[in-house]
Design a protein around this motif. Structure first.
Motif, PDB file in Angstrom:
ATOM      1  N   THR A   1       0.828  -1.205   0.000  1.00 49.76           N
ATOM      2  CA  THR A   1       0.000   0.000   0.000  1.00 49.76           C
ATOM      3  C   THR A   1       0.862   1.255   0.000  1.00 49.76           C
ATOM      4  N   LEU A   2       2.190   1.113   0.050  1.00 43.82           N
ATOM      5  CA  LEU A   2       3.095   2.245   0.061  1.00 43.82           C
ATOM      6  C   LEU A   2       3.231   2.802  -1.357  1.00 43.82           C
ATOM      7  N   LEU A   3       2.998   4.102  -1.478  1.00 47.95           N
ATOM      8  CA  LEU A   3       3.120   4.741  -2.772  1.00 47.95           C
ATOM      9  C   LEU A   3       4.391   5.571  -2.809  1.00 47.95           C
ATOM     10  N   HIS A   4       5.093   5.469  -3.885  1.00 45.93           N
ATOM     11  CA  HIS A   4       6.311   6.250  -4.073  1.00 45.93           C
ATOM     12  C   HIS A   4       5.981   7.409  -4.998  1.00 45.93           C
ATOM     13  N   THR A   5       6.385   8.603  -4.596  1.00 50.28           N
ATOM     14  CA  THR A   5       6.149   9.771  -5.440  1.00 50.28           C
ATOM     15  C   THR A   5       7.374  10.021  -6.297  1.00 50.28           C
ATOM     16  N   ILE A   6       7.128  10.451  -7.490  1.00 50.58           N
ATOM     17  CA  ILE A   6       8.204  10.761  -8.418  1.00 50.58           C
ATOM     18  C   ILE A   6       8.103  12.235  -8.756  1.00 50.58           C
ATOM     19  N   GLU A   7       9.181  12.941  -8.538  1.00 53.21           N
ATOM     20  CA  GLU A   7       9.205  14.359  -8.859  1.00 53.21           C
ATOM     21  C   GLU A   7       9.772  14.537 -10.258  1.00 53.21           C
ATOM     22  N   ILE A   8       9.049  15.278 -11.060  1.00 55.37           N
ATOM     23  CA  ILE A   8       9.472  15.525 -12.433  1.00 55.37           C
ATOM     24  C   ILE A   8       9.781  17.003 -12.569  1.00 55.37           C
ATOM     25  N   LYS A   9      11.014  17.279 -12.949  1.00 48.54           N
ATOM     26  CA  LYS A   9      11.443  18.657 -13.172  1.00 48.54           C
ATOM     27  C   LYS A   9      11.721  18.814 -14.659  1.00 48.54           C
ATOM     28  N   PRO A  10      10.859  19.516 -15.344  1.00 44.18           N
ATOM     29  CA  PRO A  10      11.103  19.677 -16.781  1.00 44.18           C
ATOM     30  C   PRO A  10      12.291  20.595 -17.033  1.00 44.18           C
ATOM     31  N   GLU A  11      13.168  20.142 -17.855  1.00 45.62           N
ATOM     32  CA  GLU A  11      14.328  20.934 -18.236  1.00 45.62           C
ATOM     33  C   GLU A  11      14.271  21.110 -19.746  1.00 45.62           C
ATOM     34  N   ILE A  12      14.243  22.352 -20.160  1.00 49.58           N
ATOM     35  CA  ILE A  12      14.159  22.639 -21.579  1.00 49.58           C
ATOM     36  C   ILE A  12      15.480  23.235 -22.019  1.00 49.58           C
ATOM     37  N   GLU A  13      16.071  22.641 -23.012  1.00 58.87           N
ATOM     38  CA  GLU A  13      17.308  23.153 -23.575  1.00 58.87           C
ATOM     39  C   GLU A  13      17.015  23.644 -24.979  1.00 58.87           C
ATOM     40  N   ILE A  14      17.434  24.844 -25.257  1.00 62.21           N
ATOM     41  CA  ILE A  14      17.230  25.415 -26.581  1.00 62.21           C
ATOM     42  C   ILE A  14      18.571  25.433 -27.286  1.00 62.21           C
ATOM     43  N   PHE A  15      18.604  24.798 -28.437  1.00 56.39           N
ATOM     44  CA  PHE A  15      19.826  24.749 -29.228  1.00 56.39           C
ATOM     45  C   PHE A  15      19.713  25.752 -30.363  1.00 56.39           C
ATOM     46  N   GLU A  16      20.840  26.349 -30.698  1.00 53.47           N
ATOM     47  CA  GLU A  16      20.863  27.283 -31.808  1.00 53.47           C
ATOM     48  C   GLU A  16      20.996  26.504 -33.111  1.00 53.47           C
ATOM     49  N   ARG A  17      20.251  26.974 -34.115  1.00 54.21           N
ATOM     50  CA  ARG A  17      20.365  26.340 -35.416  1.00 54.21           C
ATOM     51  C   ARG A  17      21.676  26.759 -36.048  1.00 54.21           C
ATOM     52  N   PRO A  18      22.320  25.858 -36.734  1.00 56.11           N
ATOM     53  CA  PRO A  18      23.560  26.253 -37.410  1.00 56.11           C
ATOM     54  C   PRO A  18      23.244  27.220 -38.559  1.00 56.11           C
ATOM     55  N   ALA A  19      24.166  28.082 -38.824  1.00 58.15           N
ATOM     56  CA  ALA A  19      23.985  29.044 -39.913  1.00 58.15           C
ATOM     57  C   ALA A  19      24.013  28.302 -41.244  1.00 58.15           C
ATOM     58  N   PHE A  20      23.195  28.805 -42.203  1.00 57.46           N
ATOM     59  CA  PHE A  20      23.174  28.176 -43.511  1.00 57.46           C
ATOM     60  C   PHE A  20      24.487  28.433 -44.219  1.00 57.46           C
ATOM     61  N   GLN A  21      24.980  27.439 -44.902  1.00 56.87           N
ATOM     62  CA  GLN A  21      26.222  27.576 -45.647  1.00 56.87           C
ATOM     63  C   GLN A  21      25.939  27.145 -47.086  1.00 56.87           C
ATOM     64  N   ALA A  22      26.264  28.036 -48.012  1.00 63.34           N
ATOM     65  CA  ALA A  22      26.075  27.704 -49.425  1.00 63.34           C
ATOM     66  C   ALA A  22      27.219  26.815 -49.868  1.00 63.34           C
ATOM     67  N   ARG A  23      26.912  25.957 -50.835  1.00 65.44           N
ATOM     68  CA  ARG A  23      27.987  25.119 -51.361  1.00 65.44           C
ATOM     69  C   ARG A  23      27.944  25.196 -52.864  1.00 65.44           C
ATOM     70  N   ALA A  24      29.010  24.876 -53.456  1.00 64.02           N
ATOM     71  CA  ALA A  24      29.131  24.957 -54.910  1.00 64.02           C
ATOM     72  C   ALA A  24      28.495  23.724 -55.541  1.00 64.02           C
ATOM     73  N   PRO A  25      28.134  23.820 -56.835  1.00 65.51           N
ATOM     74  CA  PRO A  25      27.593  22.632 -57.502  1.00 65.51           C
ATOM     75  C   PRO A  25      28.682  21.562 -57.634  1.00 65.51           C
ATOM     76  N   PRO A  26      28.271  20.323 -57.827  1.00 64.86           N
ATOM     77  CA  PRO A  26      29.281  19.259 -57.932  1.00 64.86           C
ATOM     78  C   PRO A  26      30.155  19.455 -59.166  1.00 64.86           C
ATOM     79  N   LEU A  27      31.363  18.987 -59.022  1.00 62.69           N
ATOM     80  CA  LEU A  27      32.326  19.138 -60.129  1.00 62.69           C
ATOM     81  C   LEU A  27      32.049  18.085 -61.187  1.00 62.69           C
ATOM     82  N   ALA A  28      32.134  18.489 -62.435  1.00 62.61           N
ATOM     83  CA  ALA A  28      31.978  17.539 -63.541  1.00 62.61           C
ATOM     84  C   ALA A  28      33.325  16.884 -63.804  1.00 62.61           C
ATOM     85  N   SER A  29      33.352  15.604 -63.922  1.00 62.26           N
ATOM     86  CA  SER A  29      34.634  14.932 -64.166  1.00 62.26           C
ATOM     87  C   SER A  29      34.865  14.659 -65.609  1.00 62.26           C
TER      88      SER A  29
END
Length: 112
Positions: free
Chosen positions: A84-112
């Motif tokens: 009959t013993l109940l165990h309580t669980i404490e939930i602490k929400p942790e939110i992490e915000i990550f920064e999006r990487p900056a867009f990087q342009a790339r060249a078209p593929p090289l023709a061989s």
């Protein structure tokens, strides 16, 4: 005892195989008719001419599948917790915000 048992098995096989062949070859009902009687509605199976056909035979090929219904339990057993013993669980929400990487342009593929 063994000769009698063998004879009884042969006789049972001969009798049941004949009834199985009759059940396979019997035509099925063409329809059904519901009769309203004083005790309630009664369904009667009829042939193409409207004559009663009687009871439907159980298909001998799938008759053994009826035993599968007897194998399963009617209800699952109930299990109750002893503690009959109940165990309580404490939930602490942790939110992490990550920064999006900056867009990087790339060249078209090289023709061989």
């Amino acid at each position: 005892m063994r000769p009698y048992l063998g004879f009884a098995l042969c006789l049972m096989l001969a009798i049941t195989s004949h009834s199985a062949a009759v059940a396979r070859g019997a035509p099925g009902p063409a329809g059904q008719m519901v009769l309203c009687t004083g005790t309630g509605p009664v369904t009667v199976l009829v042939d193409a001419q409207g004559q009663p056909t009687g009871a439907v035979h159980i298909c001998p090929d799938y008759a053994l599948a009826l035993f599968a219904a007897l194998d399963s339990p009617a209800a699952l057993p109930l299990y109750f917790a002893n503690s009959t013993l109940l165990h309580t669980i404490e939930i602490k929400p942790e939110i992490e915000i990550f920064e999006r990487p900056a867009f990087q342009a790339r060249a078209p593929p090289l023709a061989s």
